[in-house]
Write an enzyme that holds these catalytic residues in place. Structure first.
Site, PDB file in Angstrom:
ATOM      1  N   CYS A 162       0.831  -1.201   0.000  1.00 49.36           N
ATOM      2  CA  CYS A 162       0.000   0.000   0.000  1.00 49.36           C
ATOM      3  C   CYS A 162       0.869   1.256   0.000  1.00 49.36           C
ATOM      4  O   CYS A 162       0.917   1.979  -0.977  1.00 49.36           O
ATOM      5  CB  CYS A 162      -0.928  -0.005   1.209  1.00 49.36           C
ATOM      6  SG  CYS A 162      -2.159  -1.329   1.193  1.00 49.36           S
ATOM      7  N   GLU A 166       4.044   1.252   2.205  1.00 49.12           N
ATOM      8  CA  GLU A 166       5.148   0.951   3.110  1.00 49.12           C
ATOM      9  C   GLU A 166       6.511   1.230   2.473  1.00 49.12           C
ATOM     10  O   GLU A 166       6.751   0.866   1.335  1.00 49.12           O
ATOM     11  CB  GLU A 166       5.077  -0.517   3.541  1.00 49.12           C
ATOM     12  CG  GLU A 166       3.770  -0.867   4.240  1.00 49.12           C
ATOM     13  CD  GLU A 166       2.621  -1.113   3.273  1.00 49.12           C
ATOM     14  OE1 GLU A 166       1.526  -0.560   3.503  1.00 49.12           O
ATOM     15  OE2 GLU A 166       2.799  -1.822   2.284  1.00 49.12           O
TER      16      GLU A 166
END
Length: 785
Positions: free
Chosen positions: A429, A431
């Site tokens: 997502c 990170e």
């Protein structure tokens, strides 16, 4: 798209996800016959070799890039050594209305006959829950946090450029040198290191053999193909004989090399999330330039190969979870994420002609997978960002946008070298990690609103009646807002302690019982250290906890501070009674809480100060805690879709949210609470110190009319640049109006191809659960800048 890739795309979209028992059967029989005969790393390497030798191959008509994890596109293998599905799980997957996986009766029969009897009590999930303390299980079941590794293995990571410089034979030579250098006299770990390195060498053999089998298959099919397809198949066979045994020399070889590595990572173990290619435009650029100069490749041929490459990602549905229910609807997306532009290792602009070509493909194909993002630095040319924004305004929700300069700064704070930080970026997502050099392990989500709920009930979970948290002071004794915040902080620390104690145990179980031998080969320093990716072999080892609901907790604290402590309008004991009753008979008060109290996302210092105070407390509670691999814990701010689940396990909250409704997602404001325009949202969000995180997620929704024409692009461009100058980490957009989403709810068959941005990924709107659909609709739709 040309005729070939349009047909392959349509076939990929038409393929129905299914569960195949092939991998489970091969792995189970190997374990049954060999468990205990070899060291764990060697056995895992041998098991991988056995799997690639016996699994069925798929070579689709017209494909130029080959390889599937399952026996056909979207045939999803299972990983019973990690988490073993029950027969009922499989039946539910086959029958549930959303995100369905077709499961044929023979697969269920295989599970009942062989898979379940062998793995019961032996799977990693069973072993975890047998070892984890009751306090951890109680907090987990109460919805205080989730745990990623009870369903999937560690492995949230990304490839770097060395894949394009070294073949598997080169890695094997490094492994041989590392074994030869072991000191059995003075190093007590020498034997363990040798066994790990032998396991790595076996995994290299497995990938070479897998490619060799595809070369044989392509040669065989070429014999009966027409003249055009025969030449393509012979070329595929030639490529598969060269890579991944050797480093790639051509554009096609580079793509095929990566794809075999991708398959190897996600087939040996089911890592959370799927492996990602990293800076694809930068990695492929030398091959593209060389082939163009030699006349062996044209731009259109490169585009065709890339489109074939994208379709392979779309063919790979995420493996289904265990313990599913008929009502559950997750996502089929496996979170592979391509980074574009950003910075080169030397700090120069990382964009090139391939950046634009890849953006063209993203625009034309609008597939759910692979996900994509644009890394935007101060050096990124405006025309590159504007190209991405023109794609974004089509409404697909991608690419997402990241502040490449902040991403580097975040990694420098964690102790990485400048060059490694520049070569890193984002995966899954949002990170952040050092590509090809880091094991960055996601441990699960942390429910901030639940912590306030515990503080208001002296640590007791009002939903289950269990004492989950610390026995803090009775709320009747709180004389100030600081007293309340101290109780909230005590619950955060108490539950974090519980979660971390469990995570430490889980990390050691994976380190000792489930090594990831192939991923260790391609992650820097695992070979030189003789240690597995799961056991601290990587150069950097960070463990992340993802906090959820910062908007909801901010608005809740703001309401309590204002009404209870600053204005003394409502006793705290009465406020708690009202929340416990879900605002029964108190709709006027609820509407005031929703509409007339201070809200994060409006550049309101009263609310935003509560946000920054909460974030600082959370950061100090998490950051720097040692993990088991020589690294540290870090905080991230993202939910995927867990804000929906966390809302379901929470009572009503002081911000006016009713019992069971979703929390805020990412660092976005509470749905509908941001009413001062997008600039105010960004000013609020930028007050958080993003550099202290491992990633933050900010969703925004715009009316399509707002971004029309060049003026719309210019305004959006200014908005992005302004937020990133404020050191914001990430932003992404839904460009769609609520009316269209309501139409899709009412007539889903007419909107099957409607894609929206959910959290750190995009998905088909009509495949989302009703609760998640409603949450997206309720997000503020900005109609002016």
């Amino acid at each position: 798209m040309n005729k070939r890739t349009a047909l392959l795309r349509q076939e990929s979209l038409a393929a129905k996800p299914s569960v195949t028992g092939e991998r489970a059967e091969i792995v189970t029989r190997f374990y049954r016959d060999n468990y205990g005969k070899y060291s764990t790393p060697v056995m895992r390497g041998m098991c991988f070799c056995d799997l690639v030798e016996k699994k069925e191959l798929w070579l689709g008509e017209g494909e130029l890039i080959v390889g599937e994890r399952g026996p056909r596109p979207k045939a999803v293998p299972t990983f019973p050594e990690l988490t073993c599905h029950s027969a009922q799980d499989l039946r539910i997957l086959d029958s549930r209305p959303l995100t369905q996986y077709k499961v044929e009766p023979p697969v269920i029969e295989l599970y009942e006959r062989e898979i379940i009897p062998y793995w019961k009590g032996r799977s990693m999930r069973d072993r975890m829950f047998a070892e984890l303390p009751q306090e951890w299980v109680d907090a987990y079941e109460a919805g205080c946090f989730t745990e990623f590794m009870e369903q999937r293995a560690p492995g949230h990571t990304v490839a770097d450029g060395k894949l394009y410089r070294k073949g598997m034979l080169d890695f094997k030579a490094e492994i041989s040198r590392a074994i030869a250098a072991l000191d059995f006299e003075l190093d007590p770990e020498a034997l363990d290191k040798r066994e790990e390195l032998r396991g790595m060498a076996l995994s290299c053999d497995a990938v070479i053999r897998w490619a060799g089998r595809y070369a044989q298959l392509a040669d065989a099919e070429a014999k009966s193909a027409d003249s055009v397809r025969r030449m393509e198949l012979l070329k595929i066979a030639e490529v598969c004989r060269r890579v991944p045994a050797n480093a790639p020399c051509t554009f096609q070889e580079a793509l095929q090399y990566y794809w075999f590595c991708h398959l190897a990572v996600i087939t040996e173990l089911n890592g959370w999330d799927a492996f990602s290619p990293g800076h694809l435009d930068q990695h492929l650029w030398p091959f593209y330039q060389k082939d163009l100069a030699e006349g062996s490749l044209t731009r259109e041929q490169a585009k065709e190969l890339l489109e074939c490459f994208f379709i392979k990602f779309n063919n790979h549905t995420a493996p289904a979870k265990q313990g599913v229910t008929a009502a559950e609807s997750g996502t089929l997306t496996d979170f592979a994420n391509i980074n574009l532009a950003g910075l080169a290792r030397d700090g120069s602009d990382g964009s090139n002609e391939l950046t634009h070509l890849l953006l063209e493909i993203i625009d034309e194909m609008h597939l759910l997978q692979p996900s994509s993002n644009l890394q935007v630095s101060r050096r990124t040319p405006d025309n590159v960002l504007k190209h991405a924004l023109r794609v974004i305004r089509k409404g697909y929700g991608f690419p997402s946008l990241f502040n490449a300069d902040a991403v580097v700064e975040e990694q420098l704070r964690q102790g990485k070298t400048l060059e490694d930080a520049r070569e890193g970026g984002c995966s899954g997502c949002v990170e952040v990690g050092a590509f090809g050099k880091e094991a960055y392990i996601l441990t699960g989500y942390f429910n901030l609103v639940k912590m306030l709920e515990l503080a208001l009930h002296q640590g007791m979970d009002p939903r289950t009646g269990k004492q989950i948290g610390a026995k803090t002071e009775s709320p009747e004794n709180f004389r100030s807002f600081d007293d309340l915040f101290a109780a909230f902080q005590a619950q955060v620390h108490h539950v974090l302690d519980i979660k971390v104690r469990g995570n430490q145990l889980i990390e050691r179980l994976y380190a000792t019982r489930m090594p990831h031998t192939f991923l260790s080969v391609i992650t820097d320093d695992c070979i030189s250290r003789g240690k597995d990716y799961n056991a601290g072999g990587a150069r950097y080892n960070n463990t992340f906890i993802q906090a959820v609901g910062i908007g909801s907790i901010t608005d809740s604290l703001s309401a309590l501070k204002e009404l209870v402590f600053d204005k003394n309008e409502l006793p705290l004991s009465r406020f708690i009674q009202i929340l416990d009753s879900d605002f029964e008979g108190m709709e006027t008060l609820r509407q005031r809480l929703v509409n007339k109290t201070h809200k994060y996302g409006n550049d309101d210092d009263f609310a935003d100060e509560n946000m920054t105070r909460t974030f600082r407390m959370l950061f100090e509670a998490i950051d720097g805690r040692p993990n088991t691999k020589g690294g540290a814990y870090r905080v991230e701010m993202l939910p995927t879709t867990c804000h929906v689940y966390f809302g379901e396990v929470c009572l009503a909250s002081p911000d006016g949210r009713r019992k069971g409704l979703p929390l805020s997602e990412g660092i976005s404001p509470v749905q509908g609470a941001d009413r001062q325009g997008p600039t105010a949202v960004l000013k609020s969000a930028a007050k958080m110190d993003h550099v202290k995180t491992g990633g933050t997620l900010l969703n925004m929704k715009f009316s399509p009319s707002l971004v029309e024409g060049e003026e719309g692009i210019d305004n959006l461009h200014s908005l992005v640049r302004s937020y990133f100058k404020l050191n914001g980490h990430h932003m992404q957009f839904n460009v769609v109006n609520a009316a269209k989403l309501r139409e899709a709810q009412a007539q889903p068959d007419q909107y099957r191809d409607l894609i929206v941005r959910v959290a750190g990924y995009s998905d088909y709107f009509c495949d989302l659960s009703p609760a998640l659909q409603e949450e997206i609709i309720q997000r503020t739709e900005h109609t002016a800048f």
